[in-house]
Motif scaffolding. Structure first.
Motif, PDB file in Angstrom:
ATOM      1  N   TYR A 127      28.270  99.369  63.173  1.00 34.03           N
ATOM      2  CA  TYR A 127      27.469 100.529  63.582  1.00 34.03           C
ATOM      3  C   TYR A 127      26.606 100.123  64.770  1.00 34.03           C
ATOM      4  N   SER A 128      26.467 101.033  65.739  1.00 29.09           N
ATOM      5  CA  SER A 128      25.635 100.713  66.908  1.00 29.09           C
ATOM      6  C   SER A 128      24.169 101.012  66.656  1.00 29.09           C
ATOM      7  N   LEU A 129      23.322 100.194  67.281  1.00 30.74           N
ATOM      8  CA  LEU A 129      21.882 100.446  67.269  1.00 30.74           C
ATOM      9  C   LEU A 129      21.504 101.026  68.628  1.00 30.74           C
ATOM     10  N   PRO A 130      20.309 101.647  68.743  1.00 31.03           N
ATOM     11  CA  PRO A 130      19.932 102.228  70.040  1.00 31.03           C
ATOM     12  C   PRO A 130      19.932 101.181  71.164  1.00 31.03           C
ATOM     13  N   ASP A 131      20.249 101.613  72.396  1.00 29.13           N
ATOM     14  CA  ASP A 131      20.236 100.686  73.538  1.00 29.13           C
ATOM     15  C   ASP A 131      18.873 100.022  73.689  1.00 29.13           C
ATOM     16  N   ASN A 132      17.821 100.777  73.369  1.00 26.31           N
ATOM     17  CA  ASN A 132      16.466 100.242  73.544  1.00 26.31           C
ATOM     18  C   ASN A 132      15.984  99.429  72.355  1.00 26.31           C
ATOM     19  N   PHE A 133      16.905  99.085  71.436  1.00 24.38           N
ATOM     20  CA  PHE A 133      16.509  98.364  70.234  1.00 24.38           C
ATOM     21  C   PHE A 133      15.750  97.088  70.633  1.00 24.38           C
ATOM     22  N   THR A 134      14.500  96.986  70.159  1.00 22.81           N
ATOM     23  CA  THR A 134      13.640  95.852  70.506  1.00 22.81           C
ATOM     24  C   THR A 134      12.998  95.314  69.239  1.00 22.81           C
ATOM     25  N   VAL A 135      13.094  93.993  69.046  1.00 21.07           N
ATOM     26  CA  VAL A 135      12.490  93.374  67.858  1.00 21.07           C
ATOM     27  C   VAL A 135      11.235  92.599  68.250  1.00 21.07           C
ATOM     28  N   PHE A 136      10.156  92.881  67.532  1.00 26.86           N
ATOM     29  CA  PHE A 136       8.951  92.066  67.601  1.00 26.86           C
ATOM     30  C   PHE A 136       8.861  91.352  66.259  1.00 26.86           C
ATOM     31  N   ALA A 137       9.042  90.044  66.282  1.00 26.51           N
ATOM     32  CA  ALA A 137       9.020  89.291  65.025  1.00 26.51           C
ATOM     33  C   ALA A 137       7.740  88.467  64.959  1.00 26.51           C
ATOM     34  N   THR A 138       7.056  88.580  63.854  1.00 21.70           N
ATOM     35  CA  THR A 138       5.828  87.796  63.716  1.00 21.70           C
ATOM     36  C   THR A 138       6.082  86.590  62.829  1.00 21.70           C
ATOM     37  N   GLN A 139       5.368  85.566  63.129  1.00 18.99           N
ATOM     38  CA  GLN A 139       5.356  84.373  62.288  1.00 18.99           C
ATOM     39  C   GLN A 139       3.894  84.058  62.028  1.00 18.99           C
ATOM     40  N   ASN A 140       3.593  83.723  60.815  1.00 20.19           N
ATOM     41  CA  ASN A 140       2.213  83.373  60.518  1.00 20.19           C
ATOM     42  C   ASN A 140       2.017  81.885  60.799  1.00 20.19           C
ATOM     43  N   PRO A 141       1.129  81.513  61.711  1.00 18.76           N
ATOM     44  CA  PRO A 141       1.007  80.093  62.048  1.00 18.76           C
ATOM     45  C   PRO A 141       0.445  79.257  60.909  1.00 18.76           C
ATOM     46  N   VAL A 142      -0.195  79.865  59.972  1.00 21.22           N
ATOM     47  CA  VAL A 142      -0.897  79.069  58.948  1.00 21.22           C
ATOM     48  C   VAL A 142       0.057  78.675  57.830  1.00 21.22           C
ATOM     49  N   GLU A 143       0.710  79.643  57.277  1.00 22.02           N
ATOM     50  CA  GLU A 143       1.422  79.406  56.006  1.00 22.02           C
ATOM     51  C   GLU A 143       2.816  78.833  56.228  1.00 22.02           C
ATOM     52  N   TYR A 144       2.946  77.624  56.407  1.00 18.45           N
ATOM     53  CA  TYR A 144       4.295  77.065  56.539  1.00 18.45           C
ATOM     54  C   TYR A 144       4.859  76.626  55.206  1.00 18.45           C
ATOM     55  N   GLU A 145       4.026  76.652  54.119  1.00 19.10           N
ATOM     56  CA  GLU A 145       4.544  76.352  52.786  1.00 19.10           C
ATOM     57  C   GLU A 145       5.571  77.411  52.410  1.00 19.10           C
ATOM     58  N   GLY A 146       6.732  77.024  51.867  1.00 24.12           N
ATOM     59  CA  GLY A 146       7.694  78.012  51.355  1.00 24.12           C
ATOM     60  C   GLY A 146       8.237  78.927  52.439  1.00 24.12           C
ATOM     61  N   THR A 147       8.279  78.426  53.681  1.00 29.74           N
ATOM     62  CA  THR A 147       8.895  79.273  54.725  1.00 29.74           C
ATOM     63  C   THR A 147      10.144  78.584  55.256  1.00 29.74           C
ATOM     64  N   TYR A 148      10.920  79.349  56.010  1.00 27.99           N
ATOM     65  CA  TYR A 148      12.172  78.862  56.589  1.00 27.99           C
ATOM     66  C   TYR A 148      12.024  78.914  58.109  1.00 27.99           C
ATOM     67  N   PRO A 149      11.501  77.814  58.706  1.00 25.58           N
ATOM     68  CA  PRO A 149      11.298  77.863  60.157  1.00 25.58           C
ATOM     69  C   PRO A 149      12.577  78.308  60.881  1.00 25.58           C
ATOM     70  N   LEU A 150      12.394  79.168  61.882  1.00 24.52           N
ATOM     71  CA  LEU A 150      13.549  79.657  62.633  1.00 24.52           C
ATOM     72  C   LEU A 150      14.218  78.494  63.348  1.00 24.52           C
ATOM     73  N   PRO A 151      15.540  78.346  63.234  1.00 23.84           N
ATOM     74  CA  PRO A 151      16.228  77.287  63.983  1.00 23.84           C
ATOM     75  C   PRO A 151      16.069  77.490  65.495  1.00 23.84           C
ATOM     76  N   GLU A 152      16.119  76.398  66.262  1.00 29.29           N
ATOM     77  CA  GLU A 152      15.929  76.467  67.721  1.00 29.29           C
ATOM     78  C   GLU A 152      16.838  77.505  68.357  1.00 29.29           C
ATOM     79  N   ALA A 153      18.098  77.519  67.960  1.00 29.18           N
ATOM     80  CA  ALA A 153      19.067  78.443  68.573  1.00 29.18           C
ATOM     81  C   ALA A 153      18.655  79.893  68.352  1.00 29.18           C
ATOM     82  N   GLN A 154      18.015  80.148  67.179  1.00 26.50           N
ATOM     83  CA  GLN A 154      17.588  81.520  66.900  1.00 26.50           C
ATOM     84  C   GLN A 154      16.341  81.841  67.724  1.00 26.50           C
ATOM     85  N   LYS A 155      15.434  80.895  67.833  1.00 24.90           N
ATOM     86  CA  LYS A 155      14.205  81.147  68.588  1.00 24.90           C
ATOM     87  C   LYS A 155      14.536  81.448  70.049  1.00 24.90           C
ATOM     88  N   ASP A 156      15.616  80.827  70.520  1.00 27.20           N
ATOM     89  CA  ASP A 156      16.030  80.979  71.914  1.00 27.20           C
ATOM     90  C   ASP A 156      16.397  82.425  72.242  1.00 27.20           C
TER      91      ASP A 156
END
Ligand SMILES: Nc1ncnc2c1ncn2[C@@H]1O[C@H](COP(=O)(O)OP(=O)(O)O)[C@@H](O)[C@H]1O
Ligand SMILES: [Mg+2]
Length: 321
Positions: free
Chosen positions: A139-168
């Protein structure tokens, strides 16, 4: 030919004025978010809770007449919670698609590093291809589809840091800090009357600054911004320097080169100019590189920061005359 570029500059200035009716201060953050939107890219937003990350994306969605959705990422979030799923409709005796929150234009993915890799990948596929696959149907998403992803800098316990390739895949990392004292006093005062930021946003006084369908056209006009060949050399010089700097374990890849060219152009437009200046490139270097560089552990242990490395690189790479 340059009417659209003139229109773009007017729209960007108006968007900033209107956004300031809701968001107190944070001018640079608003600029960076507009740059992500007008270059058809995605952005990471890093900031502690309560610094208006959600309010920012909601406000821009309303200003640019785009739909908005928010997903709170949690450890038990599944890919189908993002994309949606087919459900059997007893009445019609057939499967119908129950679209997930990803089917929107501006998506706020809150605390993306709290969900497992499988779920992160579902979102990152949508970001990359602007399509989602559900039960082998695309299924297509809108051409203007834009993601703003937040990461909380404090709570790294129990999180899954984004792999470098994904952050890129995120063009920019936008860092949002607490409002300054003045701003916080204004925020407090606004809570006393009926002009709280949320109230202003929902009051309808904030009018869209563009017509629907105009966003794509305005984005194209960025190609009318002049980027001199020596500035391209300058950009490539900066990116390549990240790969050889003594403090760096992993430097920035070719996507960073693309990001610095496109974001510098958009920064020039936001500054009201038809051409890119070296300072535009310097202004975009940190948001483009912060999430793409890994420091050598020995430098990190000594408290050396990525920001210091970027500042270093900007002094080492000479600005073309
Ligand atoms: N710079 C700001 N301008 C206007 N409101 C702000 C600002 N910073 C924080 N707030 C207020 O703080 C609250 C939290 O904002 P929100 O967008 O939910 O934060 P976040 O998503 O970063 O946790 C909102 O009520 C918002 O009005
Ligand atoms: Mg929030």
């Amino acid at each position: 030919m340059f009417e659209n570029l003139e229109r773009l500059k007017v729209v960007l200035a108006k968007a900033k004025t209107e956004a300031a009716k809701v968001i107190i201060g944070q001018e640079n953050v608003i600029d960076m978010a507009l740059i992500a939107i007008f270059t058809n890219s995605h952005a990471l937003i890093e900031g502690v809770p309560g610094t208006a990350k959600t309010l920012l994306v909601r406000t821009l969605a309303s200003l640019l007449d785009c739909s908005f959705n928010r997903i709170q990422f949690t450890p038990d979030l599944m890919p189908a919670d993002i994309t949606g799923t087919n459900i059997f409709n007893l009445k019609k005796e057939e499967f119908t698609l129950l679209k997930g929150p990803v089917f929107t234009t501006f998506l706020l993915a809150d605390e993306i590093n709290r969900a497992p890799a499988k779920t992160q990948s579902a979102l990152l596929q949508a970001m990359q291809e602007r399509t989602v696959t559900i039960d082998r149907q695309t299924y297509s998403l809108p051409d203007n589809f834009t993601v703003f992803a937040t990461q909380n800098p404090v709570e790294y316990e129990g999180t899954y840091p984004l792999p470098e390739a994904q952050k890129d895949r995120f063009m920019l990392k936008i860092t949002i800090d607490y409002p300054d004292t003045e701003g916080e006093i204004e925020l407090a005062n606004r809570m006393l009357g009926d002009a709280s930021p949320e109230a202003v946003l929902c009051s309808g006084t904030i009018k869209p600054v563009i017509g629907s369908g105009e966003l794509a056209l305005l984005r194209q006009s960025l190609s009318d911004i002049t980027v001199k060949p020596e500035l391209i050399d300058y950009i490539v010089g900066i990116i390549r320097k990240t790969r050889s700097h003594e403090s760096v374990l992993l430097g920035a890849g070719p996507r960073a080169t693309q990001a610095l060219v496109l974001s510098s152009r958009a920064f020039a437009a936001i500054s009201g100019r038809d051409f890119v200046a070296p300072d535009d490139i310097k202004a975009m270097a940190a948001p483009v590189l912060e999430h793409r560089i890994i420091l050598r552990p020995e430098f990190e242990i000594e408290g050396h920061s990525i920001t210091e490395t970027i500042t270093d690189i900007l002094t080492e790479v000479s600005v073309p005359r």
